[in-house]
Design an enzyme around this catalytic site. Structure first.
Site, mmCIF file in Angstrom:
data_model
loop_
_atom_site.group_PDB
_atom_site.id
_atom_site.type_symbol
_atom_site.label_atom_id
_atom_site.label_comp_id
_atom_site.label_asym_id
_atom_site.label_seq_id
_atom_site.Cartn_x
_atom_site.Cartn_y
_atom_site.Cartn_z
ATOM 1 N N LYS A 47 35.869 -15.792 -34.697
ATOM 2 C CA LYS A 47 36.072 -14.558 -33.926
ATOM 3 C C LYS A 47 34.792 -13.745 -33.739
ATOM 4 C CE LYS A 47 40.986 -13.678 -34.793
ATOM 5 N NZ LYS A 47 41.975 -12.739 -35.352
ATOM 6 N N ASP A 84 44.200 -8.156 -30.901
ATOM 7 C CA ASP A 84 44.859 -7.846 -32.174
ATOM 8 C C ASP A 84 45.105 -6.337 -32.280
ATOM 9 O OD1 ASP A 84 45.060 -10.428 -33.208
ATOM 10 O OD2 ASP A 84 43.051 -10.362 -34.075
ATOM 11 N N ALA A 109 40.205 -5.487 -45.996
ATOM 12 C CA ALA A 109 39.040 -5.045 -45.225
ATOM 13 C C ALA A 109 38.471 -6.197 -44.403
ATOM 14 C CB ALA A 109 37.977 -4.493 -46.184
ATOM 15 N N GLY A 111 39.176 -9.105 -40.973
ATOM 16 C CA GLY A 111 39.254 -8.984 -39.525
ATOM 17 C C GLY A 111 40.481 -8.214 -39.056
HETATM 18 P P1 NAP Z 1 40.337 -12.018 -43.674
HETATM 19 O O1 NAP Z 1 39.348 -11.609 -42.645
HETATM 20 O O2 NAP Z 1 40.097 -13.220 -44.502
HETATM 21 O O3 NAP Z 1 40.575 -10.731 -44.632
HETATM 22 C C1 NAP Z 1 41.451 -10.796 -45.719
HETATM 23 C C2 NAP Z 1 41.337 -9.513 -46.541
HETATM 24 O O4 NAP Z 1 42.297 -9.608 -47.602
HETATM 25 C C3 NAP Z 1 39.965 -9.319 -47.183
HETATM 26 O O5 NAP Z 1 39.667 -7.950 -47.208
HETATM 27 C C4 NAP Z 1 40.201 -9.863 -48.593
HETATM 28 O O6 NAP Z 1 39.399 -9.269 -49.574
HETATM 29 C C5 NAP Z 1 41.611 -9.414 -48.849
HETATM 30 N N1 NAP Z 1 42.242 -10.236 -49.885
HETATM 31 C C6 NAP Z 1 42.428 -11.575 -49.858
HETATM 32 N N2 NAP Z 1 43.053 -11.962 -50.981
HETATM 33 C C7 NAP Z 1 43.225 -10.846 -51.736
HETATM 34 C C8 NAP Z 1 43.779 -10.597 -53.027
HETATM 35 N N3 NAP Z 1 44.294 -11.595 -53.756
HETATM 36 N N4 NAP Z 1 43.789 -9.317 -53.477
HETATM 37 C C9 NAP Z 1 43.271 -8.319 -52.742
HETATM 38 N N5 NAP Z 1 42.726 -8.500 -51.517
HETATM 39 C C10 NAP Z 1 42.702 -9.738 -51.034
HETATM 40 O O7 NAP Z 1 41.765 -12.272 -43.007
HETATM 41 P P2 NAP Z 1 42.406 -11.499 -41.737
HETATM 42 O O8 NAP Z 1 42.131 -12.252 -40.501
HETATM 43 O O9 NAP Z 1 42.028 -10.077 -41.831
HETATM 44 O O10 NAP Z 1 43.969 -11.699 -42.031
HETATM 45 C C11 NAP Z 1 44.620 -10.976 -43.071
HETATM 46 C C12 NAP Z 1 46.120 -11.242 -43.012
HETATM 47 O O11 NAP Z 1 46.645 -10.734 -41.787
HETATM 48 C C13 NAP Z 1 46.501 -12.736 -43.029
HETATM 49 O O12 NAP Z 1 47.665 -12.894 -43.790
HETATM 50 C C14 NAP Z 1 46.783 -13.054 -41.584
HETATM 51 O O13 NAP Z 1 47.732 -14.101 -41.446
HETATM 52 C C15 NAP Z 1 47.377 -11.733 -41.108
HETATM 53 N N6 NAP Z 1 47.206 -11.545 -39.655
HETATM 54 C C16 NAP Z 1 48.340 -11.418 -38.913
HETATM 55 C C17 NAP Z 1 48.240 -11.216 -37.567
HETATM 56 C C18 NAP Z 1 49.505 -11.061 -36.759
HETATM 57 O O14 NAP Z 1 49.448 -11.186 -35.530
HETATM 58 N N7 NAP Z 1 50.618 -10.737 -37.387
HETATM 59 C C19 NAP Z 1 46.976 -11.153 -36.938
HETATM 60 C C20 NAP Z 1 45.824 -11.283 -37.735
HETATM 61 C C21 NAP Z 1 45.973 -11.497 -39.108
HETATM 62 P P3 NAP Z 1 37.883 -9.723 -49.830
HETATM 63 O O15 NAP Z 1 37.095 -8.991 -48.793
HETATM 64 O O16 NAP Z 1 37.615 -9.272 -51.212
HETATM 65 O O17 NAP Z 1 37.848 -11.222 -49.656
#
Ligand code: NAP
Length: 263
Positions: A47, A84, A109, A111
């Site tokens: 992305k 998004d 924190a 994407g």
């Molecule tokens: P990402 O960029 O990998 O970010 C994940 C975030 O979660 C990071 O801040 C990470 O912390 C934190 N995290 C991961 N494991 C953790 C834990 N065990 N305890 C505390 N914090 C934790 O992923 P993303 O793209 O933002 O996606 C996040 C979630 O949103 C996913 O489940 C994804 O499927 C969902 N999502 C849904 C949609 C939708 O359309 N519904 C769209 C986008 C994303 P660190 O910085 O410390 O690694």
């Protein structure tokens, strides 16, 4: 979702998923141009990496620093958008009165948290927007990038373990971490049930399962639950409009998604 919508509207268009290696993102975008693709989605981990290969960005894609949709703009440029953010916002529109000027909180924190922060800052002018993060430096970087949209300095960062007071005062709790996602469905970003209340909306971006532990526990304490499928359909609908100029037939898309997730 998109193939269901194309079929429903009788459009001669097909949507296909292609795996692209990180070193091939530039070649993939050149291929889209050469083959005359109508558009594309881009997902993790591309992305941000796709941005240098595009001709233009929408304001929100530039602000968020990530692109999930490629489309041809009116000047014939291959542009990047971030749907998004409007997808995240769509299921909150009916709650705007309650959210505007309130305390709001996001777990995570990454994407998705970036898109959600932009949508909340620009859409609801919160009194306070707290980012509860496992890695606070990442949340600080997010806050710095979104500072131009945070004129009244509402963004603040707390480590996950110290988020209690902000959770209790928040009208909206957003889970933007993968905690609770299949197969680890026993996980939750906030296991302290006593902090949930009737005044709150709990919004989980995780969509598999559609009802996560966070949503079940917050709802049991009277909070209003919103599942991640609404955002999934919302971001798809905003991309679809970019590509076709038409509204997506979201009811048919939801039905197809439900059948797929139940299968
Ligand atoms: P990402 O960029 O990998 O970010 C994940 C975030 O979660 C990071 O801040 C990470 O912390 C934190 N995290 C991961 N494991 C953790 C834990 N065990 N305890 C505390 N914090 C934790 O992923 P993303 O793209 O933002 O996606 C996040 C979630 O949103 C996913 O489940 C994804 O499927 C969902 N999502 C849904 C949609 C939708 O359309 N519904 C769209 C986008 C994303 P660190 O910085 O410390 O690694």
């Amino acid at each position: 979702m998109h193939n269901t919508a194309f079929a429903e509207q009788g459009l001669n268009v097909a949507y296909a998923a292609c795996a692209v290696a990180p070193e091939a993102v530039g070649d993939a975008v050149a291929g889209l141009r050469a083959l005359g693709f109508a558009g594309a989605n881009v997902t993790i981990p591309h992305k941000e990496a796709v941005i240098p290969h595009l001709d233009a960005l929408t304001e929100r894609a530039r602000a968020i620093g990530a692109v999930n949709t490629l489309f041809w703009d009116e000047d014939g440029r291959l542009a990047g958008d971030n749907t998004d953010a409007p997808g995240f916002r769509a299921p909150l529109e009916g709650h705007a009165e309650h959210l505007r000027g309130g305390d709001l909180l996001i777990f995570g924190a990454g994407g998705a948290a970036r898109a959600a922060s932009y949508a909340l800052l620009t859409g609801f002018a919160p009194a306070r927007l707290t980012l509860a993060a496992r890695t606070p430096e990442k949340a600080e970087a997010l806050a710095a990038d979104l500072a131009p949209f945070d004129e009244t300095d509402t963004l603040s960062v707390v480590p996950f373990g110290e988020a209690g007071p902000a959770v209790r005062s928040a009208r909206l709790l957003v889970n933007a971490t993968p905690l609770g996602m299949h197969p680890e469905t026993d996980a939750t970003p906030w296991p302290h049930l006593e902090d949930f209340s009737e005044d709150q909306i709990a919004y989980d971006l995780v969509y598999a399962p559609p009802r996560t532990r966070l949503l079940r526990e917050a709802e049991a304490r009277g909070a209003t639950p919103i599942g991640g499928l609404d955002m999934l359909v919302g971001q798809a609908a905003a991309s679809y409009r970019r590509w076709t100029g038409r509204p997506m037939p979201t009811e048919a898309v939801r039905q197809a998604l439900r059948e797929r997730l139940d299968a």
